[in-house]
Design a protein around this motif. Structure first.
Motif, mmCIF file in Angstrom:
data_model
loop_
_atom_site.group_PDB
_atom_site.id
_atom_site.type_symbol
_atom_site.label_atom_id
_atom_site.label_comp_id
_atom_site.label_asym_id
_atom_site.label_seq_id
_atom_site.Cartn_x
_atom_site.Cartn_y
_atom_site.Cartn_z
ATOM 1 N N THR A 160 0.744 -1.600 -0.470
ATOM 2 C CA THR A 160 0.512 -0.190 0.081
ATOM 3 C C THR A 160 1.028 1.177 -0.242
ATOM 4 N N LEU A 161 1.680 0.972 0.069
ATOM 5 C CA LEU A 161 2.827 2.273 0.506
ATOM 6 C C LEU A 161 4.155 2.404 -0.642
ATOM 7 N N ALA A 162 3.839 0.855 -0.858
ATOM 8 C CA ALA A 162 4.933 1.511 -1.742
ATOM 9 C C ALA A 162 4.336 1.865 -3.654
ATOM 10 N N ILE A 163 2.880 1.389 -3.872
ATOM 11 C CA ILE A 163 2.247 2.044 -4.826
ATOM 12 C C ILE A 163 2.263 3.423 -4.980
ATOM 13 N N GLN A 164 1.529 3.447 -3.762
ATOM 14 C CA GLN A 164 1.698 5.338 -3.484
ATOM 15 C C GLN A 164 3.284 6.109 -4.197
ATOM 16 N N LEU A 165 3.850 5.374 -3.212
ATOM 17 C CA LEU A 165 5.698 6.307 -3.381
ATOM 18 C C LEU A 165 5.654 6.025 -5.125
ATOM 19 N N ASP A 183 -10.477 -2.689 -5.632
ATOM 20 C CA ASP A 183 -10.702 -0.788 -5.846
ATOM 21 C C ASP A 183 -9.642 -0.599 -4.756
ATOM 22 N N MET A 184 -9.615 -1.044 -3.781
ATOM 23 C CA MET A 184 -8.600 -0.015 -2.613
ATOM 24 C C MET A 184 -7.126 -0.043 -3.715
ATOM 25 N N VAL A 185 -6.370 -1.400 -3.566
ATOM 26 C CA VAL A 185 -5.613 -0.744 -5.038
ATOM 27 C C VAL A 185 -5.030 0.351 -6.238
ATOM 28 N N LYS A 186 -6.177 0.148 -6.503
ATOM 29 C CA LYS A 186 -6.302 1.429 -7.614
ATOM 30 C C LYS A 186 -7.176 2.591 -7.239
ATOM 31 N N ASN A 187 -7.371 2.474 -6.164
ATOM 32 C CA ASN A 187 -7.829 4.050 -5.152
ATOM 33 C C ASN A 187 -6.485 4.855 -5.048
#
Ligand SMILES: NC(=O)c1ccc[n+]([C@@H]2O[C@H](COP(=O)([O-])OP(=O)(O)OC[C@H]3O[C@@H](n4cnc5c(N)ncnc54)[C@H](OP(=O)(O)O)[C@@H]3O)[C@@H](O)[C@H]2O)c1
Length: 339
Positions: A160-165, A183-187
């Motif tokens: 969840t942190l690595a996707i955003q970074l 949906d969560m990871v797409k968001n």
């Protein structure tokens, strides 16, 4: 003070709620009153004894826990950057863990001011996984705008942190997860999501610059074919390599053992024109400071699955061991001003 301690290594061991002496801060330490801690798979692995070679905690009982948010209540004589009353967050150095406790002494080099827009629970969920993502993507991968990265297990603490970074760095992000978390990871910013229970990621993805692996051997090996020649396969779930052994001061025998453990995947990556490296994250207050800026700017937000009361620390570990957490599991240690 109250703390959850490990008396002996073993899969069936439970941590024991115990009374232990309050830590005495050294010259460069902060004494932090713990408001919240978070759980990492590392906690269970330490308890099981899986990490004895890498993290030899010989001095049992050991106060457990690797992530903290809290308030500075005392500072050592040579502390320069913090004062009593500061709200801080940290992943303490690996030789000085112990956040499942009312207080912890931490070297100021490992601490940063807590992001101002986060609660204590949110802040405690960040350090270990955010440092892992930072060190993998920024330090090892050197991820650049326009590059493509596959981040496995995008719904987990690290994912969840690595996707955003990765999105913040300007990369195109593919991730693997199961249907309930799509949906969560797409968001969070994932551009391409592969449901690992239905689809084979290695058939859908090609030409990637970087893969961040946090899963088992099968996924690691299949990940090689996703990379372009010159691409980088970075694993945080093993196998360790000789560079890691050397950097951690392990002797010749362990260096040779780790060279052999990683020989298969290194050779496979090399045949593909790619490289393999194992990462074991390290504490860094300086990097946590940069991560706090990204959080305050809204580029990264923590994802919390569940918050457990302090008394239920063993239950929090058991929940982590299901392997199904969506983001992080947090332990609330203190309530406002009540230690
Ligand atoms: N070397 C280091 O420095 C370092 C640092 C941090 C973590 N780690 C390691 O990295 C691993 C992950 O840590 P974490 O904190 O992210 O774990 P975590 O939060 O417990 O991961 C749980 C997530 O993994 C997903 N998942 C499980 N099997 C999957 C599969 N086959 N494909 C895709 N997703 C899958 C689950 O999604 P579903 O429910 O959809 O399956 C769940 O959301 C652990 O082994 C940890 O010890 C290493």
């Amino acid at each position: 003070m109250k703390a959850f301690v490990l008396d002996r290594y073993g899969k069936d061991e439970r941590l024991r709620l115990s009374d232990v002496p309050e830590p005495e801060p050294g010259d460069h330490d902060l004494l932090v009153r713990v408001h919240a801690a978070s759980v990492n798979p590392l906690d269970s692995k330490i308890r099981d004894g899986e990490f004895k070679l890498i993290l030899p905690y010989d001095d049992l009982p050991l106060v457990m826990g690797n992530d903290v948010a809290g308030v500075v209540v005392r500072v050592g004589a040579k502390v320069e950057r913090f004062k009593t009353g500061d709200e801080v967050y940290a992943r303490p150095g690996k030789d000085r863990i112990g956040t499942f406790a009312k207080f912890i002494a931490i070297n100021e080099a490992d601490v940063a001011l807590k992001p101002g827009n986060l609660t204590m629970e949110e802040a405690a969920s960040v350090p270990l996984v955010a440092l892992t993502a930072w060190q993998a993507l920024v330090e090892v991968a050197g991820l650049k705008k326009g590059q493509k990265i596959l981040i496995h297990a995008g719904s987990g603490g690290v994912g969840t942190l690595a996707i955003q970074l990765a999105k913040h760095l300007g990369a195109t992000v593919a991730t693997t997860t199961s249907a309930a978390n799509i949906d969560m990871v797409k968001n969070l910013g994932a551009d391409i999501v592969v449901d690992y229970r239905k689809d084979d990621f290695e058939k859908r993805l090609a030409g990637y610059d970087v893969v961040l692996n946090s899963l088992g051997k099968d996924t690691l090996e299949k990940s090689v074919s996703v990379l372009r020649p010159g691409g980088k396969l970075i694993s945080i779930s093993g196998p360790p390599d000789a560079d890691f052994a050397k950097a951690n001061g392990l002797g010749q025998v362990l260096q040779q053992g780790m060279r052999l453990l990683s020989l298969g995947i290194r050779s496979k990556a090399k045949r593909h024109g790619a490289s393999y490296s194992f990462l074991f994250m390290r504490a860094s207050g300086q990097q946590l400071g940069k991560i706090a800026e990204l959080i305050e700017a809204g580029a990264i937000r923590p994802v919390i699955d569940r918050v457990f009361p302090f008394e239920q620390t063993n239950e929090a570990l058991a929940y982590s061991e299901t392997g199904r957490a969506k983001g992080k599991i947090v332990i609330k240690v203190a309530d406002g001003d009540r230690p």
